[in-house]
Design an enzyme around this catalytic site. Structure first.
Site, mmCIF file in Angstrom:
data_model
loop_
_atom_site.group_PDB
_atom_site.id
_atom_site.type_symbol
_atom_site.label_atom_id
_atom_site.label_comp_id
_atom_site.label_asym_id
_atom_site.label_seq_id
_atom_site.Cartn_x
_atom_site.Cartn_y
_atom_site.Cartn_z
ATOM 1 N N SER A 150 -0.764 -13.912 -4.926
ATOM 2 C CA SER A 150 -1.705 -12.943 -5.496
ATOM 3 C C SER A 150 -2.049 -11.858 -4.485
ATOM 4 O O SER A 150 -2.836 -10.961 -4.780
ATOM 5 C CB SER A 150 -2.985 -13.657 -5.966
ATOM 6 O OG SER A 150 -3.546 -14.433 -4.922
ATOM 7 N N ASN A 158 -10.986 -22.579 -3.507
ATOM 8 C CA ASN A 158 -11.578 -22.500 -4.850
ATOM 9 C C ASN A 158 -12.986 -21.935 -4.821
ATOM 10 O O ASN A 158 -13.349 -21.088 -5.644
ATOM 11 C CB ASN A 158 -11.564 -23.879 -5.517
ATOM 12 C CG ASN A 158 -10.148 -24.392 -5.714
ATOM 13 O OD1 ASN A 158 -9.184 -23.648 -5.497
ATOM 14 N ND2 ASN A 158 -10.006 -25.642 -6.107
ATOM 15 N N THR A 209 -23.023 11.810 -42.178
ATOM 16 C CA THR A 209 -22.696 10.420 -42.500
ATOM 17 C C THR A 209 -21.385 10.497 -43.260
ATOM 18 O O THR A 209 -21.146 11.488 -43.975
ATOM 19 C CB THR A 209 -23.776 9.735 -43.380
ATOM 20 O OG1 THR A 209 -23.808 10.403 -44.645
ATOM 21 C CG2 THR A 209 -25.160 9.781 -42.740
ATOM 22 N N HIS A 210 -20.532 9.516 -43.077
ATOM 23 C CA HIS A 210 -19.185 9.525 -43.686
ATOM 24 C C HIS A 210 -18.402 10.776 -43.273
ATOM 25 O O HIS A 210 -17.529 11.225 -44.011
ATOM 26 C CB HIS A 210 -19.255 9.453 -45.216
ATOM 27 C CG HIS A 210 -20.198 8.417 -45.741
ATOM 28 N ND1 HIS A 210 -19.816 7.121 -46.009
ATOM 29 C CD2 HIS A 210 -21.534 8.471 -46.010
ATOM 30 C CE1 HIS A 210 -20.859 6.430 -46.447
ATOM 31 N NE2 HIS A 210 -21.926 7.223 -46.432
ATOM 32 N N SER A 239 -0.099 23.442 -23.683
ATOM 33 C CA SER A 239 1.118 22.839 -24.213
ATOM 34 C C SER A 239 2.305 23.495 -23.534
ATOM 35 O O SER A 239 2.284 24.694 -23.242
ATOM 36 C CB SER A 239 1.173 23.080 -25.719
ATOM 37 O OG SER A 239 2.509 23.011 -26.172
ATOM 38 N N LYS A 246 -2.200 26.723 -27.239
ATOM 39 C CA LYS A 246 -2.915 25.448 -27.273
ATOM 40 C C LYS A 246 -3.883 25.243 -26.118
ATOM 41 O O LYS A 246 -3.627 25.618 -24.985
ATOM 42 C CB LYS A 246 -1.925 24.269 -27.265
ATOM 43 C CG LYS A 246 -1.135 24.094 -28.540
ATOM 44 C CD LYS A 246 -1.978 23.823 -29.770
ATOM 45 C CE LYS A 246 -2.552 22.431 -29.762
ATOM 46 N NZ LYS A 246 -1.515 21.413 -29.955
ATOM 47 N N ASN A 291 -5.899 21.768 -25.223
ATOM 48 C CA ASN A 291 -6.029 20.397 -25.734
ATOM 49 C C ASN A 291 -7.119 19.592 -25.008
ATOM 50 O O ASN A 291 -7.292 19.727 -23.802
ATOM 51 C CB ASN A 291 -4.689 19.656 -25.589
ATOM 52 C CG ASN A 291 -3.590 20.279 -26.430
ATOM 53 O OD1 ASN A 291 -3.869 20.827 -27.502
ATOM 54 N ND2 ASN A 291 -2.370 20.242 -25.943
ATOM 55 N N GLU A 312 -9.224 12.546 -25.209
ATOM 56 C CA GLU A 312 -8.213 11.698 -25.857
ATOM 57 C C GLU A 312 -7.833 10.511 -24.967
ATOM 58 O O GLU A 312 -7.680 9.381 -25.441
ATOM 59 C CB GLU A 312 -6.967 12.522 -26.187
ATOM 60 C CG GLU A 312 -7.211 13.504 -27.315
ATOM 61 C CD GLU A 312 -6.023 14.440 -27.511
ATOM 62 O OE1 GLU A 312 -5.415 14.386 -28.573
ATOM 63 O OE2 GLU A 312 -5.703 15.208 -26.592
ATOM 64 N N TYR A 325 -11.043 -25.973 -11.171
ATOM 65 C CA TYR A 325 -10.134 -24.857 -10.930
ATOM 66 C C TYR A 325 -8.736 -25.138 -11.471
ATOM 67 O O TYR A 325 -8.234 -26.253 -11.385
ATOM 68 C CB TYR A 325 -10.038 -24.562 -9.418
ATOM 69 C CG TYR A 325 -9.065 -23.439 -9.111
ATOM 70 C CD1 TYR A 325 -9.461 -22.108 -9.221
ATOM 71 C CD2 TYR A 325 -7.735 -23.697 -8.777
ATOM 72 C CE1 TYR A 325 -8.569 -21.069 -8.971
ATOM 73 C CE2 TYR A 325 -6.831 -22.675 -8.523
ATOM 74 C CZ TYR A 325 -7.264 -21.353 -8.622
ATOM 75 O OH TYR A 325 -6.376 -20.330 -8.385
ATOM 76 N N GLN A 338 -6.113 -17.391 -11.473
ATOM 77 C CA GLN A 338 -5.682 -16.280 -10.626
ATOM 78 C C GLN A 338 -5.442 -15.029 -11.481
ATOM 79 O O GLN A 338 -5.482 -13.908 -10.981
ATOM 80 C CB GLN A 338 -4.411 -16.685 -9.873
ATOM 81 C CG GLN A 338 -3.868 -15.639 -8.940
ATOM 82 C CD GLN A 338 -2.889 -16.234 -7.943
ATOM 83 O OE1 GLN A 338 -3.270 -16.915 -7.003
ATOM 84 N NE2 GLN A 338 -1.602 -15.994 -8.155
ATOM 85 N N LYS A 397 -7.949 -11.695 -11.955
ATOM 86 C CA LYS A 397 -8.163 -10.527 -11.093
ATOM 87 C C LYS A 397 -7.587 -9.245 -11.627
ATOM 88 O O LYS A 397 -8.279 -8.221 -11.714
ATOM 89 C CB LYS A 397 -7.644 -10.823 -9.688
ATOM 90 C CG LYS A 397 -8.612 -11.703 -8.950
ATOM 91 C CD LYS A 397 -8.045 -12.271 -7.696
ATOM 92 C CE LYS A 397 -8.612 -13.647 -7.492
ATOM 93 N NZ LYS A 397 -8.135 -14.636 -8.512
#
Ligand code: ARG
Length: 457
Positions: free
Chosen positions: A24, A111, A156-157, A278, A284, A286, A291, A318, A323, A326
């Site tokens: 590790s 451990n 709403t919606h 772009s 463009k 963006n 995003e 353990y 391991q 992590k």
């Protein structure tokens, strides 16, 4: 391959593919400072308890301090076939100071050592993330203070519903971020116990002073059961849960920024420093930061799920499966930190197009509820008032006008209760200004909400 520290009962070297699979070090090396700090406290305690002589403890402390300095400065690198960061540091220490180094691990197991290191590491990272969250919180408060009278449609919606202000909308996110901060604080408080002294699983026969170590390392206390101390990863799961919820908030906000910066909404324009172009379409601009934040939320959900699934079938105490905790929690931390900084910059620099927000609020009949409420004020029961207002909306839709364009005699043909004061009653300003109860968008109400928000540190 270097000699293993546990190879007394083995007659063969570890297969090199098995060794690579087992190690590790490539990822737990990031906990080197916490591992060394923990070992220093352990060595001091071993000496204090008369378990190792003062001269050995001194050698260990000086050696560990040197190793820390050499890793910090880049002189000592992790190109080693050591099994993990704990073995790496101990091997290096013994290389440097000889036999005294071999006494460091007295009364300790990897451990309880790894359980300690992760807690220390997560506490440190949580502090950094808290301060990043608080600076986003301050940005939102500042932006809201600048937009207390900026009228926009509330939805709403995703259909225009009632007029609100941008400040009021931002106050919703301010509350979410505040809860994220308090959730983080709660998670940290629960992980604030030192597991050292749990040993491999059953504690130890050495007279360790667990509270001394806990105090040295800044923990509020010690764990209460040795099996739990080495096999609990709730704290990492809980923290990932905090991060998943926090990313969900950033993701919802990102979705709105993406919509708002489209030409269809045109409620905000992102600063050039937080937008991209772009390679083919010259026009463009963006909203990549928003995003990516929305996209990376999926990673953090994945990290949470990884941890839950890794733990679900493990018998006490353990198991090596653990391991795998992590990389998941580290990825969640990196992703959250990576998102918060540019996200904050994007919000603090974005230009608000208040004219378009207000125009959108004037269309879409966002004052239809207030027209019904006006009629209620004139004595009509709410259900009947709702119907009159609905019929007027239909009338406007057919005529291609808004409620404020309806002439008084036209209004009165729907209800004789309507008089000249209707125009003021259903203006967008009145709709917002009259919503004064706590938690509502009226400017003074929002001012108080923002003052209360600013008091949270
Ligand atoms: N690298 C291990 C981990 O991250 C450390 C603990 C190893 N303990 C053991 N008994 N093999 O979980």
């Amino acid at each position: 391959m270097s000699k293993k520290m546990w190879d007394g009962r083995f007659q063969k070297e570890t297969d090199s593919a098995a060794n690579d699979y087992n190690t590790s070090l490539p990822f737990d090396c990031r906990m080197y400072a916490q591992d060394i700090k923990g070992s220093m406290a352990h060595a001091q305690m071993l000496q204090k308890q008369g378990i190792i002589p003062g001269s050995d403890a001194e050698g260990i402390l000086t050696g560990l301090a040197q190793i820390l300095k050499d890793i910090d400065s880049g002189i000592l690198t992790f190109d080693s076939d050591a099994e993990d960061i704990h073995m790496f540091i101990e091997e290096e220490l013994t290389k440097r100071i000889g036999d005294a180094g071999k006494k460091l691990h007295t009364g300790r197991s990897r451990n309880d050592q790894v359980a300690l290191d992760i807690r220390l590491y997560l506490k440190d990272e949580a502090k950094i993330i808290r301060s990043l969250l608080m600076s986003l919180y301050q940005t939102l408060i500042a932006k809201a203070n600048d937009n207390i009278t900026t009228i926009m449609p509330g939805y709403t919606h995703l259909q225009r519903a009632q007029p609100i202000t941008l400040a009021h909308h931002l106050c919703a996110y301010i509350q979410m971020i505040k809860r994220d901060v308090t959730r983080l604080d709660d998670a940290v408080a629960r992980m604030d116990e030192s597991p050292l002294g749990s040993g491999a699983l059953a504690g130890t026969t050495y007279p360790l002073d667990r509270s001394f170590v806990a105090h040295e390392l800044g923990f509020a206390g010690i764990t209460s059961n040795s099996l739990d101390g080495v096999s609990d990863r709730d704290f990492a799961i809980e923290l990932s849960g905090v991060f998943a919820i926090l990313m969900m908030h950033l993701s919802r906000f990102s979705e709105e920024i993406i919509l708002w910066s489209s030409q269809e909404f045109a409620f905000v324009e992102l600063d050039d420093a937080y937008a991209t172009g772009s390679s083919i379409m010259p026009q463009k601009k963006n909203p990549d930061i928003a995003e990516l934040t929305r996209g990376k939320t999926g990673r953090v959900y994945g990290d949470l799920l990884t941890l839950l699934v890794v733990m679900k079938g493990l018998p006490l105490a353990y198991n090596k499966d653990m391991q795998e905790d992590k990389e998941a929690i580290f990825d969640a931390i990196d992703t959250v930190k990576g998102a918060l900084v540019p996200f904050n910059g994007m919000i603090s620099t974005m230009h608000v197009r208040s004219d378009n927000m207000e125009k959108a609020a004037s269309g879409g009949f966002t004052n239809a509820t207030d027209l019904a409420d006006y009629l209620v004020g004139k004595g009509l029961p709410f259900r009947s008032a709702h119907e009159v207002s609905g019929k007027l909306v239909k009338f406007c839709l057919d005529a291609g006008i808004s409620l404020l364009d309806v002439k008084l005699d036209e209004f009165r043909s729907f209800s004789p209760l309507i008089s000249e004061d209707v125009y003021d009653a259903i203006s967008l300003q009145t709709c917002v200004n009259n919503r004064t109860i706590p938690g509502s968008p009226a400017p003074d109400t929002v001012r108080s909400a923002l003052a209360a928000a600013a008091a949270f540190k």
